[in-house]
Design a protein around this motif. Structure first.
Motif, PDB file in Angstrom:
ATOM      1  N   UNK A  97      18.403  19.234  25.637  1.00 40.55           N
ATOM      2  CA  UNK A  97      18.440  19.458  26.806  1.00 40.55           C
ATOM      3  C   UNK A  97      17.575  20.747  27.036  1.00 40.55           C
ATOM      4  N   UNK A  98      18.522  21.679  26.491  1.00 44.51           N
ATOM      5  CA  UNK A  98      17.857  23.275  26.769  1.00 44.51           C
ATOM      6  C   UNK A  98      16.213  23.394  26.127  1.00 44.51           C
ATOM      7  N   UNK A  99      16.109  22.770  25.164  1.00 43.74           N
ATOM      8  CA  UNK A  99      14.730  22.991  24.422  1.00 43.74           C
ATOM      9  C   UNK A  99      13.555  22.118  25.363  1.00 43.74           C
ATOM     10  N   UNK A 100      13.964  21.450  26.291  1.00 44.06           N
ATOM     11  CA  UNK A 100      13.020  20.800  27.237  1.00 44.06           C
ATOM     12  C   UNK A 100      13.073  21.550  28.513  1.00 44.06           C
ATOM     13  N   UNK A 101      13.382  22.679  28.678  1.00 42.52           N
ATOM     14  CA  UNK A 101      13.506  23.546  29.691  1.00 42.52           C
ATOM     15  C   UNK A 101      12.064  23.938  30.392  1.00 42.52           C
ATOM     16  N   UNK A 106       7.069  23.306  33.214  1.00 42.82           N
ATOM     17  CA  UNK A 106       5.527  23.023  33.428  1.00 42.82           C
ATOM     18  C   UNK A 106       5.353  21.877  34.276  1.00 42.82           C
ATOM     19  N   UNK A 107       6.102  20.763  34.154  1.00 44.50           N
ATOM     20  CA  UNK A 107       6.027  19.635  34.991  1.00 44.50           C
ATOM     21  C   UNK A 107       6.262  19.691  36.465  1.00 44.50           C
ATOM     22  N   UNK A 108       7.025  20.908  36.750  1.00 40.37           N
ATOM     23  CA  UNK A 108       7.239  21.136  38.205  1.00 40.37           C
ATOM     24  C   UNK A 108       6.065  21.830  38.822  1.00 40.37           C
ATOM     25  N   UNK A 128      16.288  19.643  40.004  1.00 43.23           N
ATOM     26  CA  UNK A 128      17.864  19.544  40.048  1.00 43.23           C
ATOM     27  C   UNK A 128      18.160  19.690  38.335  1.00 43.23           C
ATOM     28  N   UNK A 129      17.205  19.076  37.592  1.00 46.91           N
ATOM     29  CA  UNK A 129      17.578  19.552  36.138  1.00 46.91           C
ATOM     30  C   UNK A 129      17.438  20.802  35.701  1.00 46.91           C
ATOM     31  N   UNK A 133      20.643  23.220  34.345  1.00 50.61           N
ATOM     32  CA  UNK A 133      20.691  24.097  33.119  1.00 50.61           C
ATOM     33  C   UNK A 133      20.887  25.432  33.463  1.00 50.61           C
ATOM     34  N   UNK A 134      20.150  25.931  34.574  1.00 55.28           N
ATOM     35  CA  UNK A 134      20.604  27.408  34.969  1.00 55.28           C
ATOM     36  C   UNK A 134      22.039  27.454  35.217  1.00 55.28           C
ATOM     37  N   UNK A 135      22.682  26.736  36.123  1.00 52.93           N
ATOM     38  CA  UNK A 135      24.068  26.771  36.654  1.00 52.93           C
ATOM     39  C   UNK A 135      24.970  26.852  35.277  1.00 52.93           C
ATOM     40  N   UNK A 136      24.726  25.778  34.499  1.00 51.03           N
ATOM     41  CA  UNK A 136      25.481  25.744  33.304  1.00 51.03           C
ATOM     42  C   UNK A 136      25.580  27.037  32.833  1.00 51.03           C
TER      43      UNK A 136
END
Length: 186
Positions: A97-101, A106-108, A128-129, A133-136
């Motif tokens: 998941x983190x490696x897709x940040x 970029x998509x956003x 939200x995704x 990740x940031x919250x976690x």
């Protein structure tokens, strides 16, 4: 009725198999996102590990697809899968998941999302995704991941070319600052 664990095993083997074509892997991934229960952390972790199996990262391929005919479909599936798998802090910080940040960032800010009919819904899901990740990383006080995420946000911000893109990234930075403030060390 077929045992749920057997179905999960079949789907995982479809994703991990080097002989499976991309379509079979997609089917396995879509089925897994429906079969997995939110409290089944063991199988969610196995799914995320399977997505990084071998020399290919299926989520990365889907998020960064250049296939003009199917890229929106692949990206939508990847975003939905990431969103559905992020059920707790440990999963949100899984390397898959983190490696897709940065891909999510970029998509956003990408212009082709804004042209789609369901742009707001998709942008909200991506945001939200990113926020999860940031919250976690803040809640778990994982400074290495947090600094990496901030570096990626900075890199994306430097490449922004429109006011809308810059505003989206600033919103992410504001959210990050709030989360850091909320979970500062005691």
């Amino acid at each position: 009725m077929v045992d749920n664990n057997k179905q999960i095993e079949k789907c995982l083997s479809m994703i991990e198999s080097s002989t499976s074509c991309e379509e079979e892997k997609l089917v396995g991934l879509l089925l897994l996102s429906k079969l997995l229960k939110h409290d089944d952390i063991y199988n969610i972790d196995r799914t995320l590990t399977a997505l990084n199996h071998g020399d290919s990262n299926l989520l990365h391929k889907m998020l960064c697809s250049d296939d003009s005919e199917n890229k929106d479909v692949y990206r939508s599936i990847a975003i939905n899968v990431i969103s559905s798998l992020m059920v707790n802090h440990d999963i949100s910080l899984h390397p898959s998941i983190v490696c897709q940040f940065s891909n999510l960032l970029n998509l956003l800010i990408s212009s082709d999302i804004s042209k789609e009919k369901e742009a707001n819904e998709k942008e909200d899901m991506i945001e939200r995704c990113i926020q999860t990740i940031i919250s976690a990383s803040c809640r778990c006080r994982n400074e290495d991941i947090l600094f990496s995420l901030l570096d990626q946000i900075g890199q994306i911000l430097r490449s922004c070319s429109s006011e809308i893109q810059i505003k989206r990234i600033i919103n992410i930075l504001s959210y990050t600052a709030e989360e850091i403030q909320n979970y500062k060390p005691i």
